[in-house]
Scaffold this active site. Structure first.
Site, PDB file in Angstrom:
ATOM      1  N   ASP A  43       0.677  -1.186  -0.043  1.00  0.00           N
ATOM      2  CA  ASP A  43       0.182  -0.018   0.009  1.00  0.00           C
ATOM      3  C   ASP A  43       0.869   1.307   0.137  1.00  0.00           C
ATOM      4  O   ASP A  43       0.384   2.387   0.088  1.00  0.00           O
ATOM      5  CB  ASP A  43      -0.933  -0.003   1.121  1.00  0.00           C
ATOM      6  CG  ASP A  43      -0.221  -0.011   2.669  1.00  0.00           C
ATOM      7  OD1 ASP A  43       0.787  -0.084   2.702  1.00  0.00           O
ATOM      8  OD2 ASP A  43      -1.114  -0.017   3.452  1.00  0.00           O
ATOM      9  N   SER A  44       2.080   0.928   0.046  1.00  0.00           N
ATOM     10  CA  SER A  44       3.204   2.254  -0.222  1.00  0.00           C
ATOM     11  C   SER A  44       2.804   2.843  -1.707  1.00  0.00           C
ATOM     12  O   SER A  44       3.624   3.647  -1.929  1.00  0.00           O
ATOM     13  CB  SER A  44       4.649   1.716  -0.047  1.00  0.00           C
ATOM     14  OG  SER A  44       4.694   0.625  -0.898  1.00  0.00           O
ATOM     15  N   GLU A 181       9.213  -4.071  10.821  1.00  0.00           N
ATOM     16  CA  GLU A 181       9.815  -2.768  10.152  1.00  0.00           C
ATOM     17  C   GLU A 181      10.164  -1.895  11.324  1.00  0.00           C
ATOM     18  O   GLU A 181       9.479  -1.730  12.129  1.00  0.00           O
ATOM     19  CB  GLU A 181       8.430  -2.184   9.244  1.00  0.00           C
ATOM     20  CG  GLU A 181       9.022  -0.725   8.844  1.00  0.00           C
ATOM     21  CD  GLU A 181       8.042  -0.443   7.938  1.00  0.00           C
ATOM     22  OE1 GLU A 181       8.135   0.848   7.390  1.00  0.00           O
ATOM     23  OE2 GLU A 181       7.099  -1.140   7.566  1.00  0.00           O
TER      24      GLU A 181
END
Length: 263
Positions: A43-44, A181
């Site tokens: 979705d980046s 992350e």
């Protein structure tokens, strides 16, 4: 060889796993031809190709559109589709419906969703219904408002213990891999050693079982400063800018098209 969730999971302890984002068929084909086994339709894309400031505005229809294109451009890599903000958070039923759309309509091979122990029931339901799942903990971009920005997670002992608990819960629920992350390298390695499923790091150190980078970041396409965890394997932005400028000049001065470009 077509990569599957089971084959990726079996790489744990055997070899490191490369993952790259892709948002269209051309990019997917380039990544696939390079032999990279996993492609993330992140979705980046909200920031990299749609011009949003965060991932939050990205819709299911936008994700389905891009995931479909990536699947069409891929022969061998495992295509993992990011579930966008609020496409799964409200209920297990909604998560099942939308995750199913990624496999049925977009022909993705798996889905990724953010969150740790709180997603256990949801991950379990997806897996029981035949939908392979990748978890995502640490810095979770869909929670950027609550986190107060893009910050390293797990820096205190309490936060580190919570992330370990979250990772274990995601594995127990049935995920075949998990993205870590922006966590300290030592914690990334500790979590990786504690799990039997692969960890895919992004800013989580070399101790993870694999790494993921955004396609435009690793190729230096944006011309903007990159996060610390990014290694640029090329710097294409100035080359692209130079080529476009040369094209404009050729058109303006009449040197393009020349005879060799004319029927």
């Amino acid at each position: 060889m077509k990569w599957t969730a089971a084959k990726i999971k079996a790489l744990k302890g055997q070899r490191k796993i490369a993952m790259v984002t892709a948002y269209d068929a051309l990019t997917a084909a380039l990544v696939d031809d390079a032999g990279i086994p996993t492609i993330l339709v992140g979705d980046s894309l909200g920031m990299t190709v749609l011009g949003y400031e965060t991932t939050l505005p990205v819709s299911m229809e936008e994700m389905l559109h891009h995931a479909s294109a990536v699947a069409r451009g891929t022969r061998n890599a495992l295509v993992i589709a990011d579930m966008p903000f609020m496409s799964y958070q409200p209920s297990v039923a909604l998560a099942l419906e939308n995750a199913g759309r990624f496999l049925k309509e977009a022909h993705a091979d798996a889905v990724k969703l953010e969150g740790g122990a709180m997603r256990g029931e949801m991950i379990e339901a997806l897996v029981k219904n035949g939908i392979p799942v990748v978890g995502h903990i640490g810095l979770t971009p869909q929670s950027v408002k609550e986190m107060g920005g893009y910050r390293v997670q797990g820096k205190t002992p309490e936060q580190a213990r919570q992330l370990m608990d979250d990772a274990m819960a995601v594995e127990q629920a049935g995920a075949f891999a998990i993205v870590l992350e922006c966590v300290p390298a030592e914690l990334g390695e500790m979590i990786s050693n504690a799990l039997t499923i692969p960890t895919i790091g992004i800013g989580a150190g070399a101790g993870c079982d694999g790494q993921v980078l955004v396609f435009t970041d690793l190729l230096g396409m944006s011309g903007k400063p990159a996060p610390r965890f990014v290694k640029k394997y090329a710097t294409l932005h100035p080359l692209i800018a130079e080529a476009l400028s040369a094209y404009r000049s050729d058109v303006e001065d009449g040197s393009f098209p020349s005879e060799e470009h004319t029927y």
